[in-house]
Motif scaffolding. Structure first.
Motif, PDB file in Angstrom:
ATOM      1  N   ASP A 441      26.785  37.506  63.709  1.00  0.00           N
ATOM      2  CA  ASP A 441      26.134  36.520  64.252  1.00  0.00           C
ATOM      3  C   ASP A 441      25.496  35.286  62.674  1.00  0.00           C
ATOM      4  O   ASP A 441      25.873  34.803  62.336  1.00  0.00           O
ATOM      5  N   ARG A 442      24.959  36.660  61.841  1.00  0.00           N
ATOM      6  CA  ARG A 442      24.859  35.910  59.939  1.00  0.00           C
ATOM      7  C   ARG A 442      25.516  35.059  60.066  1.00  0.00           C
ATOM      8  O   ARG A 442      25.994  34.103  59.256  1.00  0.00           O
ATOM      9  N   GLU A 443      27.106  35.752  59.960  1.00  0.00           N
ATOM     10  CA  GLU A 443      28.325  35.470  58.989  1.00  0.00           C
ATOM     11  C   GLU A 443      28.254  33.979  60.147  1.00  0.00           C
ATOM     12  O   GLU A 443      29.237  33.059  59.182  1.00  0.00           O
ATOM     13  N   ALA A 444      29.122  34.285  61.365  1.00  0.00           N
ATOM     14  CA  ALA A 444      29.465  32.741  62.128  1.00  0.00           C
ATOM     15  C   ALA A 444      28.140  31.863  61.610  1.00  0.00           C
ATOM     16  O   ALA A 444      29.238  30.638  61.841  1.00  0.00           O
ATOM     17  N   ALA A 448      29.250  27.676  60.072  1.00  0.00           N
ATOM     18  CA  ALA A 448      29.131  27.055  60.288  1.00  0.00           C
ATOM     19  C   ALA A 448      27.989  25.539  59.406  1.00  0.00           C
ATOM     20  O   ALA A 448      29.103  24.957  59.543  1.00  0.00           O
ATOM     21  N   VAL A 449      27.354  26.461  58.309  1.00  0.00           N
ATOM     22  CA  VAL A 449      26.833  25.267  57.351  1.00  0.00           C
ATOM     23  C   VAL A 449      27.584  24.848  56.831  1.00  0.00           C
ATOM     24  O   VAL A 449      27.949  24.276  55.819  1.00  0.00           O
ATOM     25  N   TRP A 450      29.021  26.410  56.215  1.00  0.00           N
ATOM     26  CA  TRP A 450      29.893  26.071  55.038  1.00  0.00           C
ATOM     27  C   TRP A 450      30.957  24.525  56.161  1.00  0.00           C
ATOM     28  O   TRP A 450      30.589  23.951  54.546  1.00  0.00           O
ATOM     29  N   GLU A 451      31.329  24.572  57.410  1.00  0.00           N
ATOM     30  CA  GLU A 451      31.782  23.710  57.593  1.00  0.00           C
ATOM     31  C   GLU A 451      31.296  22.417  57.131  1.00  0.00           C
ATOM     32  O   GLU A 451      32.000  21.672  57.306  1.00  0.00           O
ATOM     33  N   LYS A 452      29.655  21.993  56.493  1.00  0.00           N
ATOM     34  CA  LYS A 452      29.393  20.839  57.031  1.00  0.00           C
ATOM     35  C   LYS A 452      28.857  20.650  56.068  1.00  0.00           C
ATOM     36  O   LYS A 452      27.943  19.655  55.220  1.00  0.00           O
ATOM     37  N   LEU A 453      29.295  21.414  54.996  1.00  0.00           N
ATOM     38  CA  LEU A 453      29.205  21.249  53.302  1.00  0.00           C
ATOM     39  C   LEU A 453      29.615  19.602  52.780  1.00  0.00           C
ATOM     40  O   LEU A 453      31.020  19.847  52.954  1.00  0.00           O
ATOM     41  N   PRO A 454      28.931  19.107  51.787  1.00  0.00           N
ATOM     42  CA  PRO A 454      29.709  18.119  51.322  1.00  0.00           C
ATOM     43  C   PRO A 454      30.913  18.191  50.552  1.00  0.00           C
ATOM     44  O   PRO A 454      30.305  19.588  49.792  1.00  0.00           O
ATOM     45  N   THR A 455      31.949  18.237  50.328  1.00  0.00           N
ATOM     46  CA  THR A 455      32.816  18.602  49.213  1.00  0.00           C
ATOM     47  C   THR A 455      32.256  19.239  48.142  1.00  0.00           C
ATOM     48  O   THR A 455      32.761  19.740  47.361  1.00  0.00           O
ATOM     49  N   ASP A 456      31.235  17.904  47.460  1.00  0.00           N
ATOM     50  CA  ASP A 456      31.148  18.411  45.805  1.00  0.00           C
ATOM     51  C   ASP A 456      30.528  19.523  45.489  1.00  0.00           C
ATOM     52  O   ASP A 456      30.366  20.848  45.052  1.00  0.00           O
ATOM     53  N   GLN A 457      29.630  20.116  47.303  1.00  0.00           N
ATOM     54  CA  GLN A 457      28.732  21.334  47.242  1.00  0.00           C
ATOM     55  C   GLN A 457      29.402  22.274  47.052  1.00  0.00           C
ATOM     56  O   GLN A 457      29.995  23.635  47.030  1.00  0.00           O
ATOM     57  N   LYS A 477      41.803  36.503  49.913  1.00  0.00           N
ATOM     58  CA  LYS A 477      41.082  36.737  50.818  1.00  0.00           C
ATOM     59  C   LYS A 477      39.757  37.255  50.297  1.00  0.00           C
ATOM     60  O   LYS A 477      39.042  37.345  51.036  1.00  0.00           O
ATOM     61  N   MET A 478      39.218  37.706  49.198  1.00  0.00           N
ATOM     62  CA  MET A 478      37.901  38.454  49.073  1.00  0.00           C
ATOM     63  C   MET A 478      37.102  37.081  48.586  1.00  0.00           C
ATOM     64  O   MET A 478      35.910  36.987  48.416  1.00  0.00           O
ATOM     65  N   LEU A 479      37.918  35.880  48.240  1.00  0.00           N
ATOM     66  CA  LEU A 479      36.717  34.757  47.724  1.00  0.00           C
ATOM     67  C   LEU A 479      35.639  34.517  48.966  1.00  0.00           C
ATOM     68  O   LEU A 479      35.204  33.720  48.874  1.00  0.00           O
ATOM     69  N   GLU A 480      35.644  34.384  50.327  1.00  0.00           N
ATOM     70  CA  GLU A 480      34.910  34.121  51.334  1.00  0.00           C
ATOM     71  C   GLU A 480      34.175  34.640  51.366  1.00  0.00           C
ATOM     72  O   GLU A 480      32.907  33.912  51.566  1.00  0.00           O
ATOM     73  N   PRO A 481      33.815  35.783  51.651  1.00  0.00           N
ATOM     74  CA  PRO A 481      32.750  36.585  52.035  1.00  0.00           C
ATOM     75  C   PRO A 481      32.230  35.628  50.004  1.00  0.00           C
ATOM     76  O   PRO A 481      30.480  36.008  50.721  1.00  0.00           O
ATOM     77  N   LEU A 482      32.567  36.511  49.739  1.00  0.00           N
ATOM     78  CA  LEU A 482      32.137  35.971  48.082  1.00  0.00           C
ATOM     79  C   LEU A 482      30.945  34.665  47.796  1.00  0.00           C
ATOM     80  O   LEU A 482      29.657  34.078  47.652  1.00  0.00           O
ATOM     81  N   CYS A 483      31.979  33.555  48.115  1.00  0.00           N
ATOM     82  CA  CYS A 483      31.304  32.010  48.963  1.00  0.00           C
ATOM     83  C   CYS A 483      30.071  31.609  49.972  1.00  0.00           C
ATOM     84  O   CYS A 483      28.880  30.933  49.261  1.00  0.00           O
ATOM     85  N   LEU A 484      30.051  32.730  51.138  1.00  0.00           N
ATOM     86  CA  LEU A 484      29.740  32.721  51.770  1.00  0.00           C
ATOM     87  C   LEU A 484      28.379  33.842  51.556  1.00  0.00           C
ATOM     88  O   LEU A 484      26.956  33.024  51.846  1.00  0.00           O
ATOM     89  N   ALA A 485      27.838  34.582  50.478  1.00  0.00           N
ATOM     90  CA  ALA A 485      27.083  35.306  49.889  1.00  0.00           C
ATOM     91  C   ALA A 485      26.286  34.257  48.878  1.00  0.00           C
ATOM     92  O   ALA A 485      25.543  34.117  48.888  1.00  0.00           O
ATOM     93  N   ALA A 486      27.241  33.543  48.124  1.00  0.00           N
ATOM     94  CA  ALA A 486      26.841  32.757  47.090  1.00  0.00           C
ATOM     95  C   ALA A 486      25.919  31.433  48.052  1.00  0.00           C
ATOM     96  O   ALA A 486      24.749  30.366  47.861  1.00  0.00           O
ATOM     97  N   LEU A 487      26.654  30.783  48.697  1.00  0.00           N
ATOM     98  CA  LEU A 487      25.502  30.241  49.797  1.00  0.00           C
ATOM     99  C   LEU A 487      25.015  30.620  50.597  1.00  0.00           C
ATOM    100  O   LEU A 487      23.818  29.825  50.889  1.00  0.00           O
ATOM    101  N   GLU A 488      24.619  31.869  51.491  1.00  0.00           N
ATOM    102  CA  GLU A 488      23.380  31.800  51.568  1.00  0.00           C
ATOM    103  C   GLU A 488      22.313  32.307  50.808  1.00  0.00           C
ATOM    104  O   GLU A 488      21.521  32.118  50.980  1.00  0.00           O
ATOM    105  N   ALA A 489      22.411  32.658  49.288  1.00  0.00           N
ATOM    106  CA  ALA A 489      21.803  32.263  48.271  1.00  0.00           C
ATOM    107  C   ALA A 489      21.240  31.146  47.816  1.00  0.00           C
ATOM    108  O   ALA A 489      19.775  31.232  47.512  1.00  0.00           O
TER     109      ALA A 489
END
Length: 510
Positions: A441-444, A448-457, A477-489
């Motif tokens: 649920d957290r990842e989903a 959703a937040v990632w999709e709404k982020l501006p391009t520069d962010q 393949k490894m970039l997505e979970p790391l990017c989501l973790a950075a977004l969460e932070a």
């Protein structure tokens, strides 16, 4: 802008799945204990040009003799270089294929790259097929030189060994097969589809040193599902090492630099503060999955002197399946020792405990002792062999044998212990499923937040992730979970605005 939804195109050289040869269950995933002790690969997927050697060592304190220095030197070739984090993951997959094919009875293992990709959860893509081929070529060329660091399970001793991991690799792909088939048709005329020869299987062959270690039982259980769920190479390496060391222990205490640099593979140039920072994401990931107990920095680290720290690690609810094959519960360990005390080999004792109910083993042990006391001829000239056969074939108890009260009590205690363990396992499974649902649920919501982020962010987060994890840009393949973790932070720190105020309802402790 680089998108998170990553596509690699059509599979290149795709092979058909291999029909199962072994009837053994895939639940019994394994890890070789020597390979879990020291790193045998770099932590990134890109090794600096020209670097062809890695060295790891530690000091092993022994009870009845002077300490020894254990050292592992990994030597790569100039053409293929040193093994990387994904090569290490692939090697874990090769061990599972060996278990699946022959249960470690044949050093040569037929396989298809399709099957290996499915096993590891990699995308069925041309890049994955090429990545497997690169890794296999590297493992054929790499030399591992162990000095007082290779555990010979037959001799029960640390020894020196120098060897290649794989002796031989044979790869087939559809393109070569089609060309061969076309030449065959041109020479012999058109054949029907049913007459086509089957696609040959690719194969690899373990080096004798590696294969003998498998056969000697120098293996431990591996929670492959948990291992493949881990996002970071640092976490995967830490998990395999701690999974071995938690055998019969709830608490581990290491010198920080020895653990981080010699057993995980971080740079020796890092100061203690940097080592802690680099270990933090891996520790948090293992804590979230329940493998480690959550500790504060004050509980986790203790100061010894300038430049020297200790690190404490406590086994969590999902940290109990590690260790050698005789298991981690007190009862199985005691049964193994009881069998070995009556002449059964360690490997046979481990197999008996793993394959048969504790109550049966307890009964056969009591009958065996009774036969020995009465000098019964049924045990013959090989008492240990008789004991093993009596357990495997479930021999009937002699008519004049009477079980003692103590044995009956032991059986009842064993049954109660087993029921309690089953209850705890069911509770742990329910907790794990709840955690998994929460993580999904957290990842989903993060996506959703990632999709709404501006391009520069998005670009800024991608740049930060790539800078902190050099080499991962080649393995998307490894970039997505790391990017989501950075977004969460960033969301937690308020650096990114979100329209979902309840995105992290369970993160108060952070």
């Amino acid at each position: 802008m680089e998108e998170l939804e990553l596509s690699f195109g059509d599979g290149e050289g795709e092979e058909s799945p291999v029909e199962e040869v072994s009837t053994s269950s895939d639940a019994g995933w394994k890890d070789e204990l020597n390979l879990a002790e020291f790193p045998i690969a770099a932590l990134t997927d890109r090794v600096p040009d020209g670097q062809t050697t890695l060295v790891f060592e530690d000091r092993l304190e022994l009870r009845d003799s002077p300490p020894i220095i254990r050292r592992l030197t990994i030597m790569g070739t100039h053409k293929h270089g040193l093994p990387t984090s994904l090569d290490d993951e692939l090697l874990v997959g090769l061990i599972q294929l060996t278990k699946r094919r022959s249960n470690f009875t044949d050093a040569r293992v037929p396989f298809s790259r399709y099957e290996l990709i499915e096993l590891l959860g990699w995308p069925q893509s041309g890049q994955s097929y090429r990545r497997i081929e690169e890794a296999l070529h590297r493992w054929v060329g790499v030399v591992l030189m162990y000095e007082n660091a290779w555990w010979d399970n037959t001799a029960k001793s640390w020894v020196d060994e120098q060897f290649h991991v794989l002796d031989n690799v044979t790869l087939y792909d559809r393109e070569r097969w089609r060309k061969s088939s076309a030449r065959s048709k041109a020479g012999k005329g058109t054949t029907s589809k049913a007459d086509k020869p089957p696609l040959p299987l690719s194969s690899f062959k373990w080096n004798d040193v590696m294969f003998q270690s498998f056969q000697s039982g120098n293996l431990k259980q591996l929670d492959l599902e948990l291992y493949l769920k881990l996002r970071l190479p640092t976490t995967k390496r830490m998990y395999r090492f701690l999974d071995k060391r938690f055998y019969r222990r709830m608490r581990l205490d290491f010198d920080l630099r020895t653990l981080a640099c010699e057993h995980i593979g971080l740079s020796r140039s890092y100061a203690p503060t940097e080592l802690k920072r680099r270990l933090k994401p891996a520790l948090e990931e293992l804590e979230q999955l329940g493998f480690l107990e959550v500790l504060t920095p004050e509980e986790r680290y203790s100061y010894v002197k300038r430049g020297t720290w200790r690190i404490i690690l406590i086994r969590g609810r999902r940290g109990g399946a590690a260790g050698a094959d005789e298991g981690t519960d007190d009862e199985p360990c005691e049964l193994v020792e009881a069998l070995r005390g009556r002449g059964v080999t360690a490997k046979a004792a481990q197999e008996l405990v793993a394959e048969h109910p504790a109550t049966r083993i307890l009964t056969k042990l009591e009958v065996f002792d009774w036969l020995i006391r009465n000098e019964d001829k049924r045990i013959g000239k090989n008492p240990a062999g008789y004991l093993v056969a009596s357990i495997r074939s479930d021999y009937q108890e002699p008519n004049d044998f009477r079980s003692s009260t103590g044995a009956e009590s032991a059986k009842q205690a064993a049954q109660a212990t087993r029921k309690e363990a089953e209850t705890k396992a069911a509770e742990a499974k329910a907790r794990d499923e709840a955690v998994a649902r929460g993580e999904a649920d957290r990842e989903a919501r993060l996506k959703a937040v990632w999709e709404k982020l501006p391009t520069d962010q998005r670009d800024a987060i991608l740049a930060t992730v790539k800078a902190e994890n050099p080499g991962l840009g080649r393995w998307k393949k490894m970039l997505e979970p790391l990017c989501l973790a950075a977004l969460e932070a960033r969301l937690r720190d308020g650096k990114v605005a979100s329209s979902q105020p309840l995105l992290f309802p369970d993160s108060d402790e952070s």
